[in-house]
Write an enzyme that holds these catalytic residues in place. Structure first.
Site, PDB file in Angstrom:
ATOM      1  N   CYS A   2       0.835  -1.191   0.000  1.00 34.17           N
ATOM      2  CA  CYS A   2       0.000   0.000   0.000  1.00 34.17           C
ATOM      3  C   CYS A   2       0.873   1.246   0.000  1.00 34.17           C
ATOM      4  CB  CYS A   2      -0.899   0.007   1.236  1.00 34.17           C
ATOM      5  SG  CYS A   2      -1.904  -1.488   1.414  1.00 34.17           S
ATOM      6  N   LEU A  51      -3.383  -1.746  -1.965  1.00 28.09           N
ATOM      7  CA  LEU A  51      -3.231  -2.839  -2.912  1.00 28.09           C
ATOM      8  C   LEU A  51      -3.606  -4.098  -2.148  1.00 28.09           C
ATOM      9  CD1 LEU A  51      -2.266  -3.994  -5.653  1.00 28.09           C
ATOM     10  CD2 LEU A  51       0.015  -4.201  -4.638  1.00 28.09           C
ATOM     11  N   GLY A  78       2.912  -3.156   3.520  1.00 33.49           N
ATOM     12  CA  GLY A  78       3.823  -4.281   3.580  1.00 33.49           C
ATOM     13  C   GLY A  78       3.141  -5.583   3.917  1.00 33.49           C
ATOM     14  N   GLU A  79       3.937  -6.530   4.367  1.00 32.40           N
ATOM     15  CA  GLU A  79       3.438  -7.849   4.729  1.00 32.40           C
ATOM     16  C   GLU A  79       4.169  -8.345   5.974  1.00 32.40           C
ATOM     17  OE1 GLU A  79       0.969  -9.000   3.105  1.00 32.40           O
ATOM     18  OE2 GLU A  79       1.068  -7.923   1.190  1.00 32.40           O
ATOM     19  N   SER A 375      11.518 -11.849  -5.754  1.00 33.83           N
ATOM     20  CA  SER A 375      12.727 -11.381  -6.437  1.00 33.83           C
ATOM     21  C   SER A 375      13.961 -11.679  -5.585  1.00 33.83           C
ATOM     22  CB  SER A 375      12.607  -9.879  -6.704  1.00 33.83           C
ATOM     23  OG  SER A 375      13.742  -9.373  -7.358  1.00 33.83           O
TER      24      SER A 375
END
Length: 611
Positions: A2, A51, A78-79, A375
């Site tokens: 976000c 998001l 974030g996560e 990634s």
């Protein structure tokens, strides 16, 4: 993932400042295309763009909880990869949940543990909590600095945001850049906490910043520390594999389509193979970037021995991934609107040229098919993958390694910049001072000889300086198109463990990244397991260089443009008239930088103070 922003003012009523907060929040629209909202209290205002990745219907923000002594509100980006375990712990302690989102875990974790919540989180995150009970703002950033968070002190409080553009949208923030800001942009020392905009700071990685009526205070909850490594080589190799397995498993959790960024190298190949094993019957999805005609016309240079495409194909065939090659043509790559999008995303006046342009275009295409990508950032920094790390001259240089080697797209000499400006910037003196500051706190291990300690310094500098630059680049360009990129090699448990493993373990077979290769070679095709490090690709098409020269001439056609306070007009004119084949790597970097400065000045209209 976000975008967050906010404003704290202890002297004014922010419920009357809705228009200003909305403007700040709108700048984060690309970071959060799915939803937006704001939250107001008299002295605090929070904005959020979402998001949606986990608990799509239940994770809306700003999220708040009313307590008997006041409301506590959160905006979070974030996560938290261990949110399920923390949620179980909080439920056992008596907390009640209304969603299954990691956002609510962070909020209720703060209610239970206060700012000490940060010590319990595993993930990538930047969040801000307004605690009405104590009239304070608490800002927290993850340990490695994966997610960005900036702030700007005002007369009676603070402005903050995921990106500088959110702060600059508030009329209290001055759009000023001085010599210190330009120095930070051009020196490639990546000073912790520094932002190029005067008066603006970054929350440093592993840090809690608390703002109340008495001012701003910082507390470091995590730093890279020297510790004894007790495991033997075989045990260390096994532990690295365990940690990688666990972090890839955690970072595959999402309620949206996921994929892997695949370059055909050891790092991305490792993540792809481990992800494929965890997904089982669900076919892993992979994406790679390539340039039209690159494989057929590839020419080895001082950085790249081989093209990526054959090795990408080896991994795809090995794991059976659902693969897409994103092939970019030079016309698209050279489009001025792409450069404009990249400069808008990054907020800074210098980029990595076509490497940034192509990464943005790659992410833009991936976003049409996936929302989350994994990634390989940090593997080279952590395991010692860069070629220059293994160069004796660089190992012994009392300078940042990437500057001593003049790595890839980092032009340390400022080609094409105005000579009097370079004299005022005094970049070499600045770099020496920054280097001394950076190495001063790196503790020597009890059993380290001189070479082991030099290599610890090399790895430390890459993890605490260079990596932060790469993470910021990856975050900005991915979030510009609403793509969440996760970086498993940045798991702090893995970083702590490998950082303290002896250099002799990281280099035990005489090759770069021996420790990583030993941990994962059983899941990789042999060609990839033993491939020499190759950086992110760069186009070799002469059409691209010609277009840079055309755009440089267009800039020269505007003699009053502010860019010529920064760029040497004569150098730019002479360079734009060269045959494309005569434009070497460093000269091309100067062309890219001149164009970057021109676009940045047009976009941001900064007040430059160059005296």
């Amino acid at each position: 993932m976000c975008g967050i922003t906010g404003w704290v003012s202890f002297d004014r009523d922010l419920t009357r400042e809705r228009e200003a907060l909305e403007a700040m929040t709108r700048t984060m629209a690309c970071r959060g295309p799915d939803a937006h909202d704001t939250w107001f209290e008299r002295h605090a205002a929070l904005g959020h763009r979402r998001l949606a990745v986990i608990d799509l219907p239940g994770g809306a923000q700003p999220m708040s909880v009313r307590t008997p002594n006041g409301e506590v509100a959160l905006v979070y980006s974030g996560e938290a990869y261990n949110f399920a375990e923390l949620r179980d712990e909080l439920i056992a302690a008596g907390e009640r949940f209304t969603t299954v989102s990691d956002t609510e875990v962070v909020l209720r974790g703060y209610l239970r543990w206060g700012a000490a919540l940060a010590d319990r989180l595993n993930g990538m995150y930047a969040f801000a909590i307004w605690d009405e009970r104590d009239r304070k703002l608490v800002m927290v950033r993850d340990r490695l600095g994966i997610k960005p968070l900036y702030y700007y002190r005002t007369r009676d409080g603070i402005l903050f945001g995921s990106e500088p553009k959110a702060i600059l949208a508030n009329p209290l923030a001055e759009r000023a850049v001085d010599l210190d800001g330009l120095r930070e942009s051009l020196a490639f020392t990546f000073t912790p906490g520094h932002a190029i905009w005067a008066g603006m700071r970054q929350v440093e990685p592993g840090t809690v910043v608390t703002v109340d009526v008495d001012g701003v205070r910082e507390r470091t909850y995590w730093r890279l520390e020297t510790r004894a490594h007790e495991d033997d080589l075989e045990t260390t190799v096994g532990r690295v594999r365990e940690l990688l397995d666990d972090t890839v498993r955690r970072q595959l959790v999402a309620d949206v389509p996921r994929c892997l960024l695949l370059s055909g190298g050891l790092d991305s190949g490792t993540l792809t193979a481990l992800a494929a094993a965890h997904l089982g019957d669900e076919r892993v999805r992979t994406f790679a970037v390539d340039f039209m005609g690159q494989a057929e016309n590839f020419r080895p240079d001082d950085l790249r021995d081989t093209p990526d495409t054959p090795f990408v194909r080896d991994v795809v065939d090995h794991v059976g991934s659902e693969h897409v090659d994103i092939v970019l043509d030079p016309k698209t790559l050279a489009d001025p609107e792409v450069r404009r999008a990249v400069l808008t995303a990054r907020d800074v006046p210098t980029t990595l040229g076509d490497m940034d342009l192509s990464l943005y275009l790659l992410f833009k295409e991936i976003r049409k098919r996936s929302t989350v990508a994994l990634s390989g950032e940090s593997a080279d920094e952590l395991f010692g993958g860069y070629r220059h790390i293994h160069t004796p001259e660089v190992q012994q240089a009392r300078a940042f390694p990437w500057i001593a080697f003049n790595v890839g797209p980092l032009d340390k000499d400022g080609h094409g910049l105005d000579r009097s400006l370079l004299d005022r910037l005094a970049l070499e003196e600045f770099r020496r001072e920054e280097y001394g500051s950076a190495v001063a706190d790196i503790k020597r291990g009890d059993a380290e000889d001189d070479h082991e300690h030099r290599m610890r310094i090399m790895i430390n500098l890459h993890l605490t300086r260079f990596l932060r630059f790469l993470l910021d680049r990856k975050d900005r360009l991915s979030m510009a198109v609403g793509l969440e990129v996760r970086v498993p090699f940045c798991d702090h448990r893995l970083v702590e463990y490998v950082y303290n493993a002896p250099w002799s373990f990281k280099h035990y077979d005489g090759r770069e990244k021996s420790l990583l290769r030993g941990a994962v070679k059983d899941v990789l095709p042999e060609s990839v397991a033993w491939r020499v490090k190759s950086p992110y690709p760069s186009t070799q098409d002469p059409y691209y260089v010609r277009q840079l020269q055309v755009q440089a001439k267009e800039l020269l056609a505007d003699p009053g443009h502010g860019v010529f306070e920064l760029v040497d007009r004569g150098w730019l004119r002479a360079t734009s008239d060269l045959e494309p084949a005569a434009v070497d790597r460093v000269t091309r970097l100067g062309l890219e930088r001149a164009l970057d400065f021109g676009v940045w000045l047009d976009l941001y209209r900064p007040d430059l103070t160059l005296a």
